[in-house]
Design an enzyme around this catalytic site. Structure first.
Site, PDB file in Angstrom:
ATOM      1  N   ASP A  63      -2.129  -7.839   1.846  1.00 24.82           N
ATOM      2  CA  ASP A  63      -2.291  -6.534   2.452  1.00 24.82           C
ATOM      3  C   ASP A  63      -2.952  -5.589   1.470  1.00 24.82           C
ATOM      4  OD1 ASP A  63      -1.045  -4.542   4.619  1.00 24.82           O
ATOM      5  OD2 ASP A  63      -0.758  -3.720   2.717  1.00 24.82           O
ATOM      6  N   TYR A  68      -6.048   1.637  -2.487  1.00 25.24           N
ATOM      7  CA  TYR A  68      -5.104   1.163  -3.614  1.00 25.24           C
ATOM      8  C   TYR A  68      -6.093   0.847  -4.808  1.00 25.24           C
ATOM      9  CZ  TYR A  68      -1.987   0.099   0.229  1.00 25.24           C
ATOM     10  OH  TYR A  68      -1.144   0.203   1.112  1.00 25.24           O
ATOM     11  N   LYS A  96      -7.708  -1.696   4.753  1.00 24.30           N
ATOM     12  CA  LYS A  96      -7.362  -0.364   5.772  1.00 24.30           C
ATOM     13  C   LYS A  96      -8.188   0.696   5.436  1.00 24.30           C
ATOM     14  CE  LYS A  96      -2.250  -1.114   4.966  1.00 24.30           C
ATOM     15  NZ  LYS A  96      -2.396  -1.520   3.575  1.00 24.30           N
ATOM     16  N   HIS A 129      -5.481   3.586   8.291  1.00 23.43           N
ATOM     17  CA  HIS A 129      -4.376   3.691   7.670  1.00 23.43           C
ATOM     18  C   HIS A 129      -3.295   4.950   7.969  1.00 23.43           C
ATOM     19  CE1 HIS A 129      -3.376   2.814   3.104  1.00 23.43           C
ATOM     20  NE2 HIS A 129      -2.294   3.134   3.606  1.00 23.43           N
TER      21      HIS A 129
HETATM   22  N1  LIG Z   1       0.360   1.235   5.490  1.00 16.18           N
HETATM   23  C1  LIG Z   1       0.831   2.161   4.711  1.00 16.18           C
HETATM   24  O1  LIG Z   1       0.515   3.351   4.982  1.00 16.18           O
HETATM   25  C2  LIG Z   1       1.547   1.754   3.367  1.00 16.18           C
HETATM   26  C3  LIG Z   1       2.411   2.594   2.961  1.00 16.18           C
HETATM   27  C4  LIG Z   1       3.233   1.914   1.924  1.00 16.18           C
HETATM   28  C5  LIG Z   1       3.031   0.735   1.286  1.00 16.18           C
HETATM   29  N2  LIG Z   1       2.503  -0.086   2.189  1.00 16.18           N
HETATM   30  C6  LIG Z   1       2.094  -1.672   1.694  1.00 16.18           C
HETATM   31  O2  LIG Z   1       3.534  -2.236   1.560  1.00 16.18           O
HETATM   32  C7  LIG Z   1       3.756  -2.858   0.544  1.00 16.18           C
HETATM   33  C8  LIG Z   1       5.091  -3.261   0.056  1.00 16.18           C
HETATM   34  O3  LIG Z   1       5.713  -1.655  -0.234  1.00 16.18           O
HETATM   35  P1  LIG Z   1       6.008  -0.937  -1.892  1.00 16.18           P
HETATM   36  O4  LIG Z   1       5.359  -1.742  -2.616  1.00 16.18           O
HETATM   37  O5  LIG Z   1       5.940   0.276  -1.387  1.00 16.18           O
HETATM   38  O6  LIG Z   1       7.621  -1.397  -1.485  1.00 16.18           O
HETATM   39  P2  LIG Z   1       8.631  -2.821  -1.468  1.00 16.18           P
HETATM   40  O7  LIG Z   1       7.855  -3.917  -1.132  1.00 16.18           O
HETATM   41  O8  LIG Z   1       9.871  -2.460  -0.412  1.00 16.18           O
HETATM   42  O9  LIG Z   1       9.250  -2.707  -2.844  1.00 16.18           O
HETATM   43  C9  LIG Z   1       8.515  -3.172  -3.853  1.00 16.18           C
HETATM   44  C10 LIG Z   1       9.440  -3.493  -5.210  1.00 16.18           C
HETATM   45  O10 LIG Z   1      10.666  -4.129  -4.775  1.00 16.18           O
HETATM   46  C11 LIG Z   1      10.652  -4.864  -6.153  1.00 16.18           C
HETATM   47  N3  LIG Z   1      11.006  -6.355  -5.734  1.00 16.18           N
HETATM   48  C12 LIG Z   1      10.389  -7.091  -4.855  1.00 16.18           C
HETATM   49  N4  LIG Z   1      10.784  -8.388  -4.610  1.00 16.18           N
HETATM   50  C13 LIG Z   1      11.878  -8.220  -5.259  1.00 16.18           C
HETATM   51  C14 LIG Z   1      12.697  -9.287  -5.455  1.00 16.18           C
HETATM   52  N5  LIG Z   1      12.393 -10.742  -4.845  1.00 16.18           N
HETATM   53  N6  LIG Z   1      13.909  -9.163  -6.441  1.00 16.18           N
HETATM   54  C15 LIG Z   1      13.961  -7.862  -6.807  1.00 16.18           C
HETATM   55  N7  LIG Z   1      12.960  -6.881  -6.741  1.00 16.18           N
HETATM   56  C16 LIG Z   1      12.100  -6.981  -5.922  1.00 16.18           C
HETATM   57  C17 LIG Z   1       9.395  -4.770  -6.838  1.00 16.18           C
HETATM   58  O11 LIG Z   1      10.010  -4.827  -8.254  1.00 16.18           O
HETATM   59  P3  LIG Z   1       9.003  -4.987  -9.513  1.00 16.18           P
HETATM   60  O12 LIG Z   1       7.954  -4.219  -9.436  1.00 16.18           O
HETATM   61  O13 LIG Z   1       9.930  -4.701 -10.650  1.00 16.18           O
HETATM   62  O14 LIG Z   1       8.717  -6.644  -9.505  1.00 16.18           O
HETATM   63  C18 LIG Z   1       8.692  -3.769  -6.319  1.00 16.18           C
HETATM   64  O15 LIG Z   1       8.781  -2.611  -7.402  1.00 16.18           O
HETATM   65  C19 LIG Z   1       2.632  -2.071  -0.517  1.00 16.18           C
HETATM   66  O16 LIG Z   1       2.542  -2.821  -1.746  1.00 16.18           O
HETATM   67  C20 LIG Z   1       1.440  -1.922   0.475  1.00 16.18           C
HETATM   68  O17 LIG Z   1       0.731  -3.101   0.588  1.00 16.18           O
HETATM   69  C21 LIG Z   1       1.605   0.231   3.261  1.00 16.18           C
END
Ligand SMILES: NC(=O)c1ccc[n+]([C@@H]2O[C@H](COP(=O)([O-])OP(=O)(O)OC[C@H]3O[C@@H](n4cnc5c(N)ncnc54)[C@H](OP(=O)(O)O)[C@@H]3O)[C@@H](O)[C@H]2O)c1
Length: 344
Positions: A63, A68, A96, A129
């Site tokens: 994604d 980004y 996006k 987006h």
């Molecule tokens: N469309 C949109 O507007 C939009 C908005 C927000 C996000 N996104 C997309 O969604 C993706 C994910 O969202 P997000 O990064 O905000 O949040 P997330 O995936 O809910 O949380 C990421 C965090 O969870 C931790 N984590 C991941 N896997 C783990 C595991 N197996 N055990 C323990 N901790 C774990 C990671 O820690 P560590 O860093 O310490 O590894 C990371 O910092 C983004 O990267 C982006 O691509 C899209």
């Protein structure tokens, strides 16, 4: 099918075993992807390294987004993995369109830039987006308001959507979709689109299940993709408020994690895949992105556990989107049409 060891690490997951979702076009999308937003704290180089690592442990869905600011680095990783023998058609790459590129003629330019950066000749999925052309500087304060920011204007959104449709007609993009929408906005797009959105990317995690919107998407053949699937515990401080709850500390999630001997994050990912939306968890750490992928093929949650998780929704939206508000808007709730009507 046995794993081709030149393409998947010994401890990786056979991509053929990872569940897939069928879209209304008949195309199949892997039921989990890797997020690439570093929340301003992880470098683009580290994210690009994780993309390569994740593909070698069996991820086939990434994604991405131009905002980004790392697509040029992710593109190097994609080039490398394809050089090593992974075929383009085995990968599902999403990008996006950012808010400052909704104008006439801009969508093609933005898409071409993402393609150039990602070193691809087509995208599997291109999303708008946010449904507002409201630009803000990356990393700006949540209280800042762009002077020319506007609420949702359907006529303008459809002008942008027509340009998205042209990308499909040109073969630059296989599918198009929406992100950060609401039911009333998506209803209008479904009514007026020539090419209907295949996916809607939306915030989805156990404390923010958006059941009504999720059901609406499924009923209308729009596959939900869930961002912040773990509750984004390391999101930027500007996106945190005192009322926010923490999914990975929820007693139900913690209890199930203990039974399975996994991190609570893994339970959130499992729940997403079993529920039927596509989580895109982020991590640059191999053990974490590998366990997120592995959990999609083993030790399913029981029906009772799925029911228990359905019961812990806290309606806790984490990405409130304040920076996209226009002058005169009352609060971030205005972005999300809480009373079922589009807020103007
Ligand atoms: N469309 C949109 O507007 C939009 C908005 C927000 C996000 N996104 C997309 O969604 C993706 C994910 O969202 P997000 O990064 O905000 O949040 P997330 O995936 O809910 O949380 C990421 C965090 O969870 C931790 N984590 C991941 N896997 C783990 C595991 N197996 N055990 C323990 N901790 C774990 C990671 O820690 P560590 O860093 O310490 O590894 C990371 O910092 C983004 O990267 C982006 O691509 C899209």
């Amino acid at each position: 099918m046995s794993i081709d060891e030149s393409q998947v690490a010994k401890d990786g997951v056979d991509p053929d075993e990872v569940p897939k979702r069928k879209l209304y076009t008949g195309a199949e999308i892997p039921a989990i992807g890797l997020g690439t937003f570093g929340s301003d704290r992880v470098s683009g180089e580290d994210i690009a390294k994780a993309v390569k690592g994740a593909i070698f442990v069996g991820y086939r869905h990434i994604d991405c987004a131009s905002v980004y600011l790392n697509e040029h680095l992710v593109g190097e990783s994609l080039k490398d993995v394809m050089k090593s023998g992974i075929k383009r058609e085995e990968l599902w790459i999403t990008s996006k369109l950012w808010n400052d590129m909704h104008g006439e003629g801009d969508v093609l330019k933005a898409c071409e830039k993402s393609l150039k950066d990602l070193k691809l000749d087509y995208l599997d999925l291109y999303l708008i987006h946010w449904p507002f052309p409201n630009y803000h500087e990356p990393g700006c304060d949540v209280t800042s308001r762009a002077p020319n920011a506007k609420p949702y204007i359907h006529k303008n959104y459809m002008k942008t959507w027509r340009q998205m449709e042209k990308l499909v007609e040109k073969g630059l993009v296989r599918h198009i979709g929406t992100s950060n929408m609401t039911i009333p906005k998506l209803k209008l797009v479904l009514r007026d689109a020539k090419i209907k959105p295949v996916c809607n990317e939306m915030e989805l995690h156990p404390h923010f299940q958006q059941q009504e919107f999720f059901d609406f998407c499924i009923e209308n053949n729009v596959q939900p993709i869930g961002f912040c699937p773990i509750g984004s515990p390391k999101r930027p401080d500007r996106d945190k408020t005192e009322e926010d709850t923490v999914d990975i500390e929820d007693p139900v999630i913690v209890k199930i994690a203990k039974r399975l001997n996994v991190h609570p994050a893994v339970v959130c990912v499992k729940w997403a895949v079993q529920r039927g939306h596509i989580p895109i968890p982020f991590s640059i750490h191999r053990n974490k992105y590998l366990s997120n992928l592995e959990c999609t093929i083993k030790d399913p949650l029981t029906k009772e556990e799925m029911r228990e998780i359905a019961g812990i929704d806290k309606n806790c939206r984490l990405i409130k989107g304040q920076v996209f508000l226009w002058e005169g808007a009352k609060s971030w709730e205005d972005l999300w049409d809480l009373d079922g009507e589009i807020t103007h």
